[in-house]
Design an enzyme around this catalytic site. Structure first.
Site, PDB file in Angstrom:
ATOM      1  N   LYS A 111      55.430  78.295  41.561  1.00 26.80           N
ATOM      2  CA  LYS A 111      56.325  79.387  41.972  1.00 26.80           C
ATOM      3  C   LYS A 111      56.336  80.425  40.862  1.00 26.80           C
ATOM      4  CE  LYS A 111      59.254  80.271  45.430  1.00 26.80           C
ATOM      5  NZ  LYS A 111      59.225  79.746  46.815  1.00 26.80           N
TER       6      LYS A 111
HETATM    7  P1  NAD Z   1      63.756  87.964  52.203  1.00 25.27           P
HETATM    8  O1  NAD Z   1      63.809  88.711  50.924  1.00 25.27           O
HETATM    9  O2  NAD Z   1      62.828  88.445  53.258  1.00 25.27           O
HETATM   10  O3  NAD Z   1      65.228  87.874  52.845  1.00 25.27           O
HETATM   11  C1  NAD Z   1      66.326  87.345  52.174  1.00 25.27           C
HETATM   12  C2  NAD Z   1      67.557  87.610  53.020  1.00 25.27           C
HETATM   13  O4  NAD Z   1      68.680  86.916  52.457  1.00 25.27           O
HETATM   14  C3  NAD Z   1      67.954  89.080  53.083  1.00 25.27           C
HETATM   15  O5  NAD Z   1      68.434  89.390  54.376  1.00 25.27           O
HETATM   16  C4  NAD Z   1      69.082  89.173  52.069  1.00 25.27           C
HETATM   17  O6  NAD Z   1      69.977  90.252  52.332  1.00 25.27           O
HETATM   18  C5  NAD Z   1      69.747  87.838  52.292  1.00 25.27           C
HETATM   19  N1  NAD Z   1      70.551  87.397  51.166  1.00 25.27           N
HETATM   20  C6  NAD Z   1      70.275  87.480  49.843  1.00 25.27           C
HETATM   21  N2  NAD Z   1      71.284  86.954  49.130  1.00 25.27           N
HETATM   22  C7  NAD Z   1      72.200  86.513  50.020  1.00 25.27           C
HETATM   23  C8  NAD Z   1      73.462  85.881  49.904  1.00 25.27           C
HETATM   24  N3  NAD Z   1      73.966  85.599  48.699  1.00 25.27           N
HETATM   25  N4  NAD Z   1      74.112  85.552  51.055  1.00 25.27           N
HETATM   26  C9  NAD Z   1      73.587  85.841  52.252  1.00 25.27           C
HETATM   27  N5  NAD Z   1      72.414  86.447  52.424  1.00 25.27           N
HETATM   28  C10 NAD Z   1      71.731  86.787  51.323  1.00 25.27           C
HETATM   29  O7  NAD Z   1      63.431  86.441  51.814  1.00 25.27           O
HETATM   30  P2  NAD Z   1      62.765  85.316  52.735  1.00 25.27           P
HETATM   31  O8  NAD Z   1      61.312  85.342  52.477  1.00 25.27           O
HETATM   32  O9  NAD Z   1      63.295  85.410  54.118  1.00 25.27           O
HETATM   33  O10 NAD Z   1      63.319  84.003  52.008  1.00 25.27           O
HETATM   34  C11 NAD Z   1      64.596  83.450  52.311  1.00 25.27           C
HETATM   35  C12 NAD Z   1      64.634  82.004  51.868  1.00 25.27           C
HETATM   36  O11 NAD Z   1      63.594  81.279  52.527  1.00 25.27           O
HETATM   37  C13 NAD Z   1      64.405  81.761  50.375  1.00 25.27           C
HETATM   38  O12 NAD Z   1      65.138  80.631  49.968  1.00 25.27           O
HETATM   39  C14 NAD Z   1      62.925  81.459  50.300  1.00 25.27           C
HETATM   40  O13 NAD Z   1      62.585  80.735  49.132  1.00 25.27           O
HETATM   41  C15 NAD Z   1      62.767  80.640  51.554  1.00 25.27           C
HETATM   42  N6  NAD Z   1      61.412  80.553  52.084  1.00 25.27           N
HETATM   43  C16 NAD Z   1      60.693  81.653  52.377  1.00 25.27           C
HETATM   44  C17 NAD Z   1      59.405  81.525  52.901  1.00 25.27           C
HETATM   45  C18 NAD Z   1      58.594  82.706  53.332  1.00 25.27           C
HETATM   46  O14 NAD Z   1      57.528  82.488  53.934  1.00 25.27           O
HETATM   47  N7  NAD Z   1      59.008  83.942  53.089  1.00 25.27           N
HETATM   48  C19 NAD Z   1      58.862  80.242  53.109  1.00 25.27           C
HETATM   49  C20 NAD Z   1      59.641  79.129  52.814  1.00 25.27           C
HETATM   50  C21 NAD Z   1      60.915  79.296  52.309  1.00 25.27           C
END
Ligand code: NAD
Length: 421
Positions: A111
């Protein structure tokens, strides 16, 4: 017996270590193997100057942690967020090791992240940030070494800058260095929605396991980014009622249902989700406790803990985010009969289609979206079945079962590879 009082619930790395320790103890591993595979293999901290559009120059800090590479190259996203620090990246890298092992794809875990607030940056500033960070970590990444991907606040455009910067570093075009990139430079069909689609596939399995009909069931999604938004959209289209949605600004509740596309459109036009007219505003904490059958935390780690787990009303939690539920909350939820599909299984759709993207890049072949989704579903349904069988057999929660499977696979790789020299 593990003394859980030694682990701090507010620290993602402590939560990763506790999850590991609980499962490793059940496996009776050789102590040296347990110690070796719990720790990150390699960590790089970089500092570099970023020039803002107004001429200001700030020194930023970034990280790349390769937690484990026993089963294949490191794999894991890049996060741009003010909360990023070395311990958070270590935890996220560890979770990637277990995730790739639980779905049995030939990657280790890694990561990366930069401590910064990209939401206040222009596109040009974000591009300079990305390129400079990637330049600094270029010596340790690569298609056979460590393959980044999108995470919080990074997307396909950022991945395109990763390809370009790394290709300049190597002096030839190398698109297999990263996944989640645009289709025009070797991205895979299905990758954008893969994490969310995967959440929906495992949700269907969990619903079958607990006898819940997903048609018309109430769903709450925390986070409206890549994972949360697409999960809400797919479930809405499939006939579920999305009663709650949120982003960092706050949450929305409408017991009659929200249309995710309209909520997104409102956010894109006004820049503020909380003013959406056809819903009641709630805080992110209240959102987690709304009446619903399915809760999908898809924002950040540390959302469901000792203090609020008892008030969660959902019957199934599908962890779109990494690390949203602490092991302390797991115990409370298990006693309440809540079925938790743990992050390393629930959101593994992203890394699984990243694996497909990498395979297509290496073979110079392209698969159809149907092919991608069919193969994704096969892997997740099989993995869910394997984890669920261990959970039932050992009478443990799905998280510890998933860790037992994953740690067992990584430990076996270490056992047969042995120690060098
Ligand atoms: P992103 O940046 O696209 O979206 C994050 C979202 O969370 C945004 O809408 C933001 O406003 C919101 N957010 C941030 N802080 C917050 C809080 N304190 N309370 C509520 N909402 C909040 O990110 P993403 O890629 O969708 O990732 C989200 C989660 O999923 C993370 O934990 C990431 O590690 C995990 N994840 C992502 C992927 C991927 O393919 N992008 C894969 C596996 C896991």
């Amino acid at each position: 017996m593990i003394d859980k009082s030694r682990y701090d619930e507010s620290k993602p790395l402590d939560m990763h270590n506790l999850q590991f320790d609980v499962a490793a103890a059940k496996l009776n591993l050789e102590p040296w193997i347990a110690a070796k595979i719990k720790q990150p293999r390699r960590e790089l901290t970089v500092s570099f100057p970023l020039r803002y559009d107004d001429g200001r120059i700030e020194l930023l800090t970034g990280y790349r942690v390769q937690h484990n590479t026993l089963r294949g190259p490191g794999k894991g996203g890049i996060r741009f967020h003010p909360q990023v620090d070395l311990d958070e990246v270590r935890a996220l890298a560890g979770w990637m090791t277990w995730k790739c092992a639980v779905v049995d794809i030939p990657f280790g875990g890694a990561k990366g992240g930069v401590t910064c607030d990209p939401t206040t940056m222009s596109l040009a500033e974000k591009e300079r940030l990305t390129r400079r960070y990637i330049w600094e970590i270029s010596p340790i990444i690569g298609p056979e070494q460590d393959i980044p991907a999108p995470d919080v606040n990074t997307d396909a455009q950022v991945m395109a800058w990763v390809v370009d910067t790394y290709s300049v570093f190597k002096s030839y075009t190398c698109n297999s260095v990263v996944t989640g990139k645009p289709l025009s430079i070797g991205g895979s069909l299905g990758r954008l929605k893969a994490t969310s689609q995967g959440c929906v596939y495992v949700l269907a399995e969990a619903a079958r396991a607990v006898g819940l009909n997903l048609d018309g069931c109430r769903v709450v999604v925390q986070g409206m980014g890549n994972v949360g938004y697409h999960a809400a959209e797919i479930l809405h289209d499939a006939g579920a009622v999305v009663v709650g949605m949120s982003n960092v600004q706050g949450g929305l509740y409408n017991p009659g249902g929200l249309d995710p596309r309209r909520v997104l459109e409102h956010f894109q036009v006004t820049g503020d989700i909380t003013t959406y007219p056809e819903a009641q505003a709630v805080t992110n904490q209240e959102l987690l406790e709304l009446p619903c059958e399915v809760l999908i935390p898809a924002a950040l780690e540390g959302q469901i803990g000792r203090s609020n787990a008892e008030r969660v009303q959902a019957k199934i939690i599908v962890e779109g985010a990494n690390g949203p539920t602490s092991p302390f909350a797991d115990d409370i939820l298990y006693d309440k009969g809540v079925f938790v599909v743990p992050d390393i299984l629930a959101n593994a759709g992203g890394v699984t289609v990243s694996y497909f993207e990498w395979v297509q890049n290496l073979q110079k072949l392209f698969w159809t979206e149907d092919d991608v989704n069919q193969k994704l579903r096969d892997i997740l349904v099989r993995s869910f079945g394997e984890v669920h069988a261990v959970a039932r057999q050992e009478k443990i929660n799905m998280r510890t079962a998933a860790y037992m499977l994953a740690i067992g696979r990584v430990a076996e790789a270490k056992r047969v590879r042995g120690i060098f020299p």
